[in-house]
Scaffold this active site. Sequence first.
Site, PDB file in Angstrom:
ATOM      1  N   GLU A 283      -2.822   5.294  -5.567  1.00 43.12           N
ATOM      2  CA  GLU A 283      -2.548   3.854  -5.640  1.00 43.12           C
ATOM      3  C   GLU A 283      -1.902   3.423  -4.334  1.00 43.12           C
ATOM      4  OE1 GLU A 283      -0.783   4.659  -9.304  1.00 43.12           O
ATOM      5  OE2 GLU A 283      -2.897   5.094  -9.563  1.00 43.12           O
TER       6      GLU A 283
ATOM      7  N   ASP B  18       9.306  -3.631  -9.932  1.00 44.06           N
ATOM      8  CA  ASP B  18       9.701  -2.417  -9.221  1.00 44.06           C
ATOM      9  C   ASP B  18      11.199  -2.282  -9.080  1.00 44.06           C
ATOM     10  OD1 ASP B  18       7.251  -1.007  -8.461  1.00 44.06           O
ATOM     11  OD2 ASP B  18       6.752  -2.929  -7.547  1.00 44.06           O
TER      12      ASP B  18
END
Lengths: 393, 254
Positions: B45, B56
């Site tokens: 990714e 995140d």
Amino acid sequence: MNYNINEKGYYGDFGGAFIPEMLYPNVEELRQNYLNIMAEPSFKAEFDQLLKDYVGRPSPLYFAKRLSEKYNTKIYLKREDLNHTGAHKINNTIGQILMAKRLGKNRIIAETGAGQHGVATATVCALMGIECIVYMGEIDIARQAPNVARMKMLGATVIPATSGSKTLKDATNEAIRDWINNPVDTHYIIGSVVGPHPYPDMVAKFQAVVSEEIKFQLKDKEGTENPDYVIACVGGGSNAAGAYYHYLNNENVKLIAVEAAGLGVDSGESAATSVLGKEGIIHGSKTLLMQTNDGQITEPYSISAGLDYPGVGPMHAHLYKTGRAEFISITDDQAMQAGLELCKLEGIIPAIETSHALGVFEQKTFKPNDIVVVSLSGRGDKDLQNYIDYFKI
Amino acid sequence: MNRINQKLNEDKKLLSIYFTAGYPNLNDTLTIIENLEKSGVDMIEIGLPFSDPLADGPTIQASSTEALKNGMTTEVLFKQLKDVRKTVSIPLIIMGYFNPMLQYGVEAFCKKCQEIGIDGLIIPDLPVDVYNEQYKSTFEKYGLINVFLITPQTSKERIKFIDSISNGFIYMVSSASVTGSSKGFGDTQTNYFKRIADMQLNNPQIVGFGINNNDTFTQATTYAKGAIIGSAFIKHLSNNGVNKIEDFISSVRK
């Protein structure tokens, strides 16, 4: 045209809920319940009673005689500065703490920029005896020490946001992350008409008490519910949303939204989102926001900490795009002069955010018979140091 | 057949690695990808950095901030990846937030991905219903697999719906958390992994968030098809640069 939110959570092209799946259950729970809860008679009764006895509503609609004489028009000030905690912010936090209680939440998180929303949230958490965590950019914590102290005295935990640009948008990111990490027991009290649906609509509905009062107060004073103009400053846009709310679909009432031009719209140091922003996504909402060509969100500037948000609520993006509201940018200097003028003419020290709304009178001419209502969104105590530094008092 | 589907058909547990493009240095992208493939990683990714990455944790956000400072943009990433398919054959997925894609133009973005040989996209803040109504046909036109996330809080009905509109794998977020925040897996996670495995979904699941070593990789892949490591790999890059990638991968795989 209808300027209210549609059933999918959009104002025209703007709004929606662009959120990671981790937030979906929290936001969905709120979306499914907020309208029903707000419609419960017991909720309404408790909300109204607290606004009256604790906040001090209705806030006065004051005819500003000397200011009106100077600008040769009829200016009314909607005195949100006289609310408990000194600004309109408390209308929303009262509503949301009652919402949180009915959703069975026992932990509150909030973001704050200048600290006004943080203080308003810490206040209602103290009132209800609920744990309160406020995220605030590290840079803002240093700039707004008195409000940090207020929040702590009220029992809140203030956590510095140290990521990104360390200001309001990063505090918002941190609050959202906290919510992702605590999906079951926590309610997130967003401070403005921003964020994923249903927040913009819920916050606007809690602030709508402002225009609801203007209607009956103006009827009493002028024999009409409808002013010719409503003027409000716009950062995220919650005080404007409240002042406009009951006039949105009455196009005889002209709406003026005042943004912070900072050092000037073309200076590179500005927060005039309608001029400098493009359509995009910030904090879960499709709206206008200041960003690079590459889609990275940029840091705005204004002397007023409450107006330097890189986006604007989706309702205001829609009002801008459709032309329903006229958007005017006021620089730091224009705002500071307008703020000082209100002190001298009316004996009212406004918040610097509010001073931007007052700056319109030097930029735009109104007719002698126009009724102009200005949302006096907050008082200037918190800004004293800024005024002192600026005017070398 | 899309490289992701081919890989999912292999009879093995898959290790997928996330890294932020432009970190530690602007032009490390290709080296990292090539070294990951050489080290035996199954899928990559590639993180397109964003200024405000809501899902995140601190490690990935800090790497994103650094990458943007280094000059990473969508345009730069596409240039760096122009010839990636001359040397790399494992599936490549771009993971990023929706706003940069929106500004590039969703169709232009997808077209470019196809030209380069990107196999799929993971866009945490593109909601399932918006994708389904507005962008599904565009993704499919350019042969891109869109990967959706599920969490321990996702309802059974919603998981079934997500399964019905997925055509690769389901990204199973291990716990209610942002990236990089969990410390090992307990009964809660194991029960959740088991619960999802028992649903016998059409799409295999790959677990992400909280995988950082051999233990967590093994636990996650007991029930799922594979696992994704992000923050732990970024930390390894911060400490060791791009040349010791193999050490990290072999410590996870053992």
